[in-house]
Scaffold this active site. Structure first.
Site, PDB file in Angstrom:
ATOM      1  N   GLY A  51     -87.295 -36.159  -2.303  1.00 37.53           N
ATOM      2  CA  GLY A  51     -85.992 -36.074  -2.955  1.00 37.53           C
ATOM      3  C   GLY A  51     -86.132 -35.713  -4.432  1.00 37.53           C
ATOM      4  O   GLY A  51     -85.340 -34.936  -4.966  1.00 37.53           O
ATOM      5  N   ASP A  52     -87.141 -36.261  -5.086  1.00 37.28           N
ATOM      6  CA  ASP A  52     -87.369 -35.928  -6.496  1.00 37.28           C
ATOM      7  C   ASP A  52     -87.743 -34.453  -6.640  1.00 37.28           C
ATOM      8  O   ASP A  52     -87.284 -33.775  -7.570  1.00 37.28           O
ATOM      9  CB  ASP A  52     -88.478 -36.808  -7.079  1.00 37.28           C
ATOM     10  CG  ASP A  52     -88.068 -38.270  -7.154  1.00 37.28           C
ATOM     11  OD1 ASP A  52     -86.853 -38.548  -7.201  1.00 37.28           O
ATOM     12  OD2 ASP A  52     -88.963 -39.134  -7.155  1.00 37.28           O
TER      13      ASP A  52
ATOM     14  N   ASN B 274     -79.371 -38.942  -0.809  1.00 36.59           N
ATOM     15  CA  ASN B 274     -79.949 -38.808   0.529  1.00 36.59           C
ATOM     16  C   ASN B 274     -79.027 -39.573   1.486  1.00 36.59           C
ATOM     17  O   ASN B 274     -77.982 -40.089   1.072  1.00 36.59           O
ATOM     18  CB  ASN B 274     -81.416 -39.279   0.571  1.00 36.59           C
ATOM     19  CG  ASN B 274     -81.576 -40.774   0.338  1.00 36.59           C
ATOM     20  OD1 ASN B 274     -80.606 -41.539   0.401  1.00 36.59           O
ATOM     21  ND2 ASN B 274     -82.798 -41.207   0.071  1.00 36.59           N
TER      22      ASN B 274
ATOM     23  N   THR C  53     -79.089 -34.706   0.995  1.00 37.27           N
ATOM     24  CA  THR C  53     -80.396 -34.337   1.553  1.00 37.27           C
ATOM     25  C   THR C  53     -80.613 -35.143   2.827  1.00 37.27           C
ATOM     26  O   THR C  53     -80.320 -36.339   2.896  1.00 37.27           O
ATOM     27  CB  THR C  53     -81.544 -34.557   0.543  1.00 37.27           C
ATOM     28  OG1 THR C  53     -81.637 -35.948   0.231  1.00 37.27           O
ATOM     29  CG2 THR C  53     -81.320 -33.755  -0.730  1.00 37.27           C
ATOM     30  N   LEU C  54     -81.123 -34.445   3.855  1.00 36.46           N
ATOM     31  CA  LEU C  54     -81.218 -35.020   5.201  1.00 36.46           C
ATOM     32  C   LEU C  54     -82.664 -35.085   5.684  1.00 36.46           C
ATOM     33  O   LEU C  54     -82.937 -34.945   6.882  1.00 36.46           O
ATOM     34  CB  LEU C  54     -80.374 -34.174   6.171  1.00 36.46           C
ATOM     35  CG  LEU C  54     -78.891 -33.979   5.796  1.00 36.46           C
ATOM     36  CD1 LEU C  54     -78.240 -32.916   6.679  1.00 36.46           C
ATOM     37  CD2 LEU C  54     -78.131 -35.302   5.916  1.00 36.46           C
ATOM     38  N   GLY C  55     -83.605 -35.282   4.751  1.00 41.82           N
ATOM     39  CA  GLY C  55     -85.008 -35.415   5.128  1.00 41.82           C
ATOM     40  C   GLY C  55     -85.494 -34.217   5.926  1.00 41.82           C
ATOM     41  O   GLY C  55     -85.251 -33.067   5.540  1.00 41.82           O
TER      42      GLY C  55
HETATM   43  P1  ADP Z   1     -85.596 -38.778  -0.309  1.00 39.80           P
HETATM   44  O1  ADP Z   1     -87.020 -38.522  -0.632  1.00 39.80           O
HETATM   45  O2  ADP Z   1     -84.740 -39.029  -1.504  1.00 39.80           O
HETATM   46  O3  ADP Z   1     -85.364 -39.774   0.788  1.00 39.80           O
HETATM   47  P2  ADP Z   1     -85.090 -36.716   1.677  1.00 39.80           P
HETATM   48  O4  ADP Z   1     -85.966 -37.485   2.602  1.00 39.80           O
HETATM   49  O5  ADP Z   1     -83.693 -36.433   2.112  1.00 39.80           O
HETATM   50  O6  ADP Z   1     -85.011 -37.381   0.226  1.00 39.80           O
HETATM   51  O7  ADP Z   1     -85.811 -35.324   1.367  1.00 39.80           O
HETATM   52  C1  ADP Z   1     -85.355 -34.458   0.359  1.00 39.80           C
HETATM   53  C2  ADP Z   1     -85.571 -33.021   0.803  1.00 39.80           C
HETATM   54  O8  ADP Z   1     -86.971 -32.784   1.000  1.00 39.80           O
HETATM   55  C3  ADP Z   1     -84.934 -32.629   2.127  1.00 39.80           C
HETATM   56  O9  ADP Z   1     -83.564 -32.311   1.969  1.00 39.80           O
HETATM   57  C4  ADP Z   1     -85.782 -31.426   2.495  1.00 39.80           C
HETATM   58  O10 ADP Z   1     -85.406 -30.312   1.710  1.00 39.80           O
HETATM   59  C5  ADP Z   1     -87.183 -31.873   2.046  1.00 39.80           C
HETATM   60  N1  ADP Z   1     -87.928 -32.571   3.128  1.00 39.80           N
HETATM   61  C6  ADP Z   1     -88.068 -33.905   3.315  1.00 39.80           C
HETATM   62  N2  ADP Z   1     -88.821 -34.181   4.413  1.00 39.80           N
HETATM   63  C7  ADP Z   1     -89.162 -32.971   4.930  1.00 39.80           C
HETATM   64  C8  ADP Z   1     -89.945 -32.562   6.064  1.00 39.80           C
HETATM   65  N3  ADP Z   1     -90.520 -33.457   6.901  1.00 39.80           N
HETATM   66  N4  ADP Z   1     -90.090 -31.229   6.291  1.00 39.80           N
HETATM   67  C9  ADP Z   1     -89.515 -30.311   5.465  1.00 39.80           C
HETATM   68  N5  ADP Z   1     -88.775 -30.640   4.389  1.00 39.80           N
HETATM   69  C10 ADP Z   1     -88.597 -31.946   4.109  1.00 39.80           C
END
Ligand code: ADP
Length: 321
Positions: free
Chosen positions: A266-267, A182, A227-229
């Site tokens: 992310g998982d 991430n 991954t960009l949240g």
């Molecule tokens: P982590 O949980 O490891 O911090 P991320 O926050 O990057 O990982 O989220 C992983 C993936 O989950 C994202 O790349 C996206 O596909 C999905 N995701 C996360 N947050 C959202 C959201 N608010 N709306 C839609 N998809 C999301």
């Protein structure tokens, strides 16, 4: 469909929701909940629910936490390959305040005793594997053993380099065909292995060519999926291996969902990506990323981590086409 093998952690999460995080020396009241966690287990549940035959290699204590893992793995049809540990099953103590900010203490326990010998104990397990997926909540030797066994068996190796503060080496990264940090983990890897300083908040805003350039420095011969949240995902391939994609780098926007709990997103993404790769290795990579992006988005509409993982049919129904 070739199986997915996940090697990693199982924790019993203990969560207290409180108005404010407790100050040093304070005793406060909170609402308690408990449930399964650990990046390895969460990702194994995601892979299984995404439809892949899934094995989960981990270490468990001889205690109620270990029994919980066995019961939950069986309920999701996961082939559990647990090493018996003399340590207690892994735990996480989590405080979450009214704004959603948290403080977490991890008791690695049994997870810290997972041995390379146990991981590599059954060559037949790896012989038919499509994808081997690992994270950084286990001893480095165990992760190395997993990725090496995967490579030798011809499986695709996927390393989710989480959490961000775990130690990594270039050697470990290079055992992975794909890595999936991430933004925070990506920034940590850049400082450590490329010598470039970048604020996690600045990652998503970078232009594609610059982001691709950084990914290439980090993993010259492999694919990096950042991954960009709520922004989505960025993919960067090596020129010599674009995995069936027309473009060496691209972004996919996040799906529009009513996100209420992004714990374990992310998982969800990693487990679903592994399952999609195992299901259709010949399909362009972008199709797998799109699927994982949808699967992870759906997981954010439900509370919890492992419990929030959707099922393959639900993903297809919600996002047809
Ligand atoms: P982590 O949980 O490891 O911090 P991320 O926050 O990057 O990982 O989220 C992983 C993936 O989950 C994202 O790349 C996206 O596909 C999905 N995701 C996360 N947050 C959202 C959201 N608010 N709306 C839609 N998809 C999301």
């Amino acid at each position: 469909m070739n199986p997915v093998i996940v090697v990693g952690s199982f924790n019993v999460d203990h969560v207290w929701r409180c108005a404010e995080l407790p100050a040093v020396g304070a005793t406060i009241a909170g609402q308690y909940a408990t449930g399964p966690g650990g990046k390895g287990f969460n990702q194994a549940v995601a892979a299984a629910r995404a439809g892949a035959p899934t094995a989960f290699v981990c270490a468990l204590g001889d205690d109620p936490g270990g029994a919980l893992a066995r019961g939950l793995a069986a309920a999701d049809g996961i082939d559990l390959r647990a090493e018996a540990s003399d340590q207690p099953t892994g735990t996480a103590g989590i405080y979450v305040d009214a704004r959603g900010l948290n403080s977490i203490v991890i008791g690695a326990g049994a997870n810290g005793t997972l041995s390379a010998a146990h991981v590599a104990a059954d060559p037949a397990l790896f012989a038919g594997a499509g994808v081997v997926l690992a994270q950084l909540e286990s001893p480095v030797e165990a992760i190395e053993a997993a990725l090496t066994a995967g490579r030798e068996a011809g499986a695709t190796t996927l390393l989710n380099p989480a959490p961000a503060n775990a130690s990594t080496s270039i050697g470990l990264l290079r055992l992975a065909d794909l890595i999936s940090p991430n933004e925070t983990e990506f920034a940590a890897l850049l400082v450590r292995h490329v010598g470039e300083r970048l604020e996690p908040d600045a990652v998503a805003a970078l232009d594609g060519a610059s982001l691709h350039g950084l990914c290439r420095k980090l993993l010259p011969h492999g694919t990096v999926v950042v991954t960009l949240g709520s922004v989505g995902v960025f993919v960067s391939h090596a020129d010599e291996q674009t995995r069936g994609d027309a473009q060496a780098y691209y972004r996919i926007g996040a799906e529009s969902v009513a996100a209420s709990d992004t714990t374990g997103a992310g998982d969800a993404f990693n487990g679903a990506l592994a399952a999609a790769l195992a299901r259709a290795p010949q399909e362009p990579f972008v199709a797998h990323v799109r699927y994982a992006n949808r699967f992870a988005a759906l997981s954010t509409e439900r509370p919890g981590a492992a419990a929030a993982m959707p099922r393959h049919a639900e993903v297809l129904e919600r996002f047809p086409g």
